[in-house]
Design an enzyme around this catalytic site. Structure first.
Site, PDB file in Angstrom:
ATOM      1  N   CYS A 116     -14.683  -3.756 -45.249  1.00 11.00           N
ATOM      2  CA  CYS A 116     -15.088  -2.625 -46.098  1.00 11.00           C
ATOM      3  C   CYS A 116     -14.417  -2.629 -47.459  1.00 11.00           C
ATOM      4  CB  CYS A 116     -14.807  -1.311 -45.388  1.00 11.00           C
ATOM      5  SG  CYS A 116     -15.686  -1.175 -43.836  1.00 11.00           S
ATOM      6  N   HIS A 255     -15.304   4.508 -50.640  1.00 12.25           N
ATOM      7  CA  HIS A 255     -15.954   3.854 -49.511  1.00 12.25           C
ATOM      8  C   HIS A 255     -16.456   4.939 -48.564  1.00 12.25           C
ATOM      9  CE1 HIS A 255     -16.947   1.365 -46.228  1.00 12.25           C
ATOM     10  NE2 HIS A 255     -15.952   1.764 -45.471  1.00 12.25           N
ATOM     11  N   ASN A 286     -21.953   3.876 -42.834  1.00 12.55           N
ATOM     12  CA  ASN A 286     -20.965   2.938 -43.389  1.00 12.55           C
ATOM     13  C   ASN A 286     -21.623   1.566 -43.562  1.00 12.55           C
ATOM     14  OD1 ASN A 286     -18.840   1.197 -43.857  1.00 12.55           O
ATOM     15  ND2 ASN A 286     -17.545   1.987 -42.214  1.00 12.55           N
TER      16      ASN A 286
HETATM   17  O1  UT7 Z   1     -14.931   1.538 -42.788  1.00  9.54           O
HETATM   18  C1  UT7 Z   1     -13.726   1.078 -42.290  1.00  9.54           C
HETATM   19  C2  UT7 Z   1     -12.830   2.159 -41.947  1.00  9.54           C
HETATM   20  N1  UT7 Z   1     -13.370   2.928 -40.869  1.00  9.54           N
HETATM   21  C3  UT7 Z   1     -12.901   4.098 -40.671  1.00  9.54           C
HETATM   22  O2  UT7 Z   1     -12.062   4.503 -41.422  1.00  9.54           O
HETATM   23  C4  UT7 Z   1     -13.385   4.887 -39.496  1.00  9.54           C
HETATM   24  C5  UT7 Z   1     -12.262   5.697 -38.970  1.00  9.54           C
HETATM   25  N2  UT7 Z   1     -12.560   6.480 -37.804  1.00  9.54           N
HETATM   26  C6  UT7 Z   1     -13.485   7.461 -37.729  1.00  9.54           C
HETATM   27  O3  UT7 Z   1     -14.267   7.659 -38.624  1.00  9.54           O
HETATM   28  C7  UT7 Z   1     -13.466   8.339 -36.517  1.00  9.54           C
HETATM   29  O4  UT7 Z   1     -12.293   8.095 -35.774  1.00  9.54           O
HETATM   30  C8  UT7 Z   1     -14.695   8.186 -35.584  1.00  9.54           C
HETATM   31  C9  UT7 Z   1     -15.929   8.756 -36.253  1.00  9.54           C
HETATM   32  C10 UT7 Z   1     -14.910   6.724 -35.263  1.00  9.54           C
HETATM   33  C11 UT7 Z   1     -14.459   8.959 -34.299  1.00  9.54           C
HETATM   34  O5  UT7 Z   1     -14.190  10.318 -34.578  1.00  9.54           O
HETATM   35  P1  UT7 Z   1     -12.936  11.040 -33.911  1.00  9.54           P
HETATM   36  O6  UT7 Z   1     -12.983  12.429 -34.359  1.00  9.54           O
HETATM   37  O7  UT7 Z   1     -11.715  10.227 -34.261  1.00  9.54           O
HETATM   38  O8  UT7 Z   1     -13.301  10.975 -32.384  1.00  9.54           O
HETATM   39  P2  UT7 Z   1     -12.459  10.311 -31.200  1.00  9.54           P
HETATM   40  O9  UT7 Z   1     -12.579   8.830 -31.263  1.00  9.54           O
HETATM   41  O10 UT7 Z   1     -11.120  10.924 -31.181  1.00  9.54           O
HETATM   42  O11 UT7 Z   1     -13.284  10.841 -29.976  1.00  9.54           O
HETATM   43  C12 UT7 Z   1     -13.383  12.231 -29.645  1.00  9.54           C
HETATM   44  C13 UT7 Z   1     -14.333  12.393 -28.488  1.00  9.54           C
HETATM   45  C14 UT7 Z   1     -14.051  11.418 -27.341  1.00  9.54           C
HETATM   46  O12 UT7 Z   1     -14.308  12.106 -26.122  1.00  9.54           O
HETATM   47  P3  UT7 Z   1     -13.104  12.696 -25.262  1.00  9.54           P
HETATM   48  O13 UT7 Z   1     -12.237  11.515 -24.936  1.00  9.54           O
HETATM   49  O14 UT7 Z   1     -12.430  13.692 -26.158  1.00  9.54           O
HETATM   50  O15 UT7 Z   1     -13.810  13.287 -24.093  1.00  9.54           O
HETATM   51  C15 UT7 Z   1     -15.092  10.357 -27.533  1.00  9.54           C
HETATM   52  O16 UT7 Z   1     -15.429   9.698 -26.346  1.00  9.54           O
HETATM   53  O17 UT7 Z   1     -15.669  12.120 -28.922  1.00  9.54           O
HETATM   54  C16 UT7 Z   1     -16.265  11.156 -28.054  1.00  9.54           C
HETATM   55  N3  UT7 Z   1     -17.210  10.360 -28.816  1.00  9.54           N
HETATM   56  C17 UT7 Z   1     -18.503  10.705 -28.964  1.00  9.54           C
HETATM   57  N4  UT7 Z   1     -19.221  11.739 -28.487  1.00  9.54           N
HETATM   58  C18 UT7 Z   1     -20.522  11.803 -28.823  1.00  9.54           C
HETATM   59  C19 UT7 Z   1     -16.982   9.211 -29.513  1.00  9.54           C
HETATM   60  N5  UT7 Z   1     -18.106   8.801 -30.112  1.00  9.54           N
HETATM   61  C20 UT7 Z   1     -19.069   9.717 -29.775  1.00  9.54           C
HETATM   62  C21 UT7 Z   1     -20.440   9.836 -30.090  1.00  9.54           C
HETATM   63  N6  UT7 Z   1     -21.121  10.891 -29.603  1.00  9.54           N
HETATM   64  N7  UT7 Z   1     -21.088   8.944 -30.884  1.00  9.54           N
END
Ligand code: UT7
Length: 330
Positions: A116, A255, A286
């Protein structure tokens, strides 16, 4: 004494594939919801390239638009830098394929792999070549077909990415267009964000395919925290190296990985910064190396870029790697 040579953006272009994949489409594929994707990421839809579209064909289309807006002929291009983590093939480079298709008969070129942050790396390299006096006109392209490296069974990642391309024409100038540029990497956290297989360490096999190891893997939560801090620091440093303060910035083109990352960075940079941010993440998701030039080109087309504007660009991604730059639009 010879006069100092600067690099400046002379034109910007983009290309987005026609096919739109909405959050509702993803609801039918994995256990997710439009509400979750919108509130956690800010993404509503993304573009998916057709089977016959490639990173080089998308990069070519973006390059043609940038050249036209710059009033520059392909024959005047001396260097082509393509930032991508999804090249058409391992070699020849995507830059060679674009060089031939454009008819840029005088140009050399190569690909830059920095996920990225790739466009920022490529912009810096091209600016350096121009400032040294070796090159007068360069094309800097960010292009990705991420849909082919997306695990469409993993809700953790498949909702995030999309395809597209952006490009700028960079030219020698007697006034500084690229006012600052800084880059960084930290390979200690390489496994936070990667495509594990397909290189010499883990060549393609039935097992790598079965285990989706040719797709993007990400430790989302961990990456998120580092992204916010690093992008904020890179932005501050880029502004300071340009001899400016955050109040001098007219437009911020970050980004586009996650709306919450952008909001957190903008908030920490200062009051009112968020109002200066250009976002198209809701429509593209992204697009990795394509993200910043695609957004810059749409900002330009929307009339949000005018002569004298100071534009802050900042990126963060796999590597981990990052870059920040302040550009004055001449
Ligand atoms: O471009 C390069 C750099 N990239 C980035 O900087 C991306 C950085 N990360 C992010 O943008 C975020 O961490 C994500 C969008 C990937 C995830 O968001 P989050 O708020 O950090 O969610 P999480 O990974 O902490 O997950 C929270 C919950 C989990 O469920 P439990 O364990 O709390 O029951 C996940 O399993 O959300 C769940 N989850 C989803 N639920 C519905 C994860 N993905 C999904 C989904 N739909 N697509």
């Amino acid at each position: 004494m010879s006069q100092k040579i600067y690099a400046a953006i002379a034109g910007v272009g983009h290309y987005a594939p026609e096919k739109v994949m909405t959050n509702a489409d993803l609801e039918k594929m994995v256990d997710t919801s439009d509400e979750w994707i919108r509130t956690r990421t800010g993404i509503r839809e993304r573009r998916i390239a057709a089977a016959n579209e490639t990173t080089s064909s998308m990069g070519l289309a973006a390059a043609r638009m940038a050249l036209e807006r710059a009033g520059t002929a392909p024959a005047d291009v001396e260097a082509i830098y393509v930032a991508t983590c999804t090249p058409d093939m391992i070699f020849p480079s995507t830059a060679c394929l674009i060089q031939a298709a454009l008819g840029a008969s005088r140009a050399y070129g190569f690909d830059i792999s920095s996920a990225c942050a790739g466009f920022m790396m490529a912009l810096d390299a091209a600016a350096g070549a121009i400032e040294s006096g070796r090159v007068k006109t360069a094309l800097v392209i960010g292009a990705e077909k991420l849909s082919v490296v997306t695990d469409w069974t993993s809700r953790n990642t498949c909702v995030l990415f999309g395809d597209g391309a952006g490009a700028v024409v960079l030219k020698a100038s007697d006034r500084p267009g690229i006012r600052s540029s800084l880059l960084g990497v930290d390979g200690n956290q390489a496994d936070f964000l990667s495509i594990p297989a397909g290189g010499c360490k883990m060549p393609a096999s039935e097992e790598t395919i079965r285990n989706h190891l040719h797709a993007i893997h990400m430790a989302g939560r961990e990456t998120f925290k580092i992204a916010v801090n690093t992008m904020m620091e890179a932005a501050q440093e880029a502004i300071s190296r340009a001899g400016l303060t955050v109040e001098d910035i007219d437009l911020m083109v970050p980004h586009q990985a996650n709306m919450r990352i952008v909001e957190a960075v903008a908030k920490r940079l200062g009051e009112g910064v968020m109002e200066k941010v250009f976002l198209n993440l809701d429509r593209y998701g992204n697009t990795s190396a394509a993200s910043i030039p695609l957004a810059l080109s749409e900002a330009f087309a929307a009339g949000k870029v005018k002569s004298g504007d100071k534009i802050l660009m900042v990126a963060f991604g796999g590597g981990l790697s990052w870059g920040g730059s302040v550009v004055e639009w001449l």
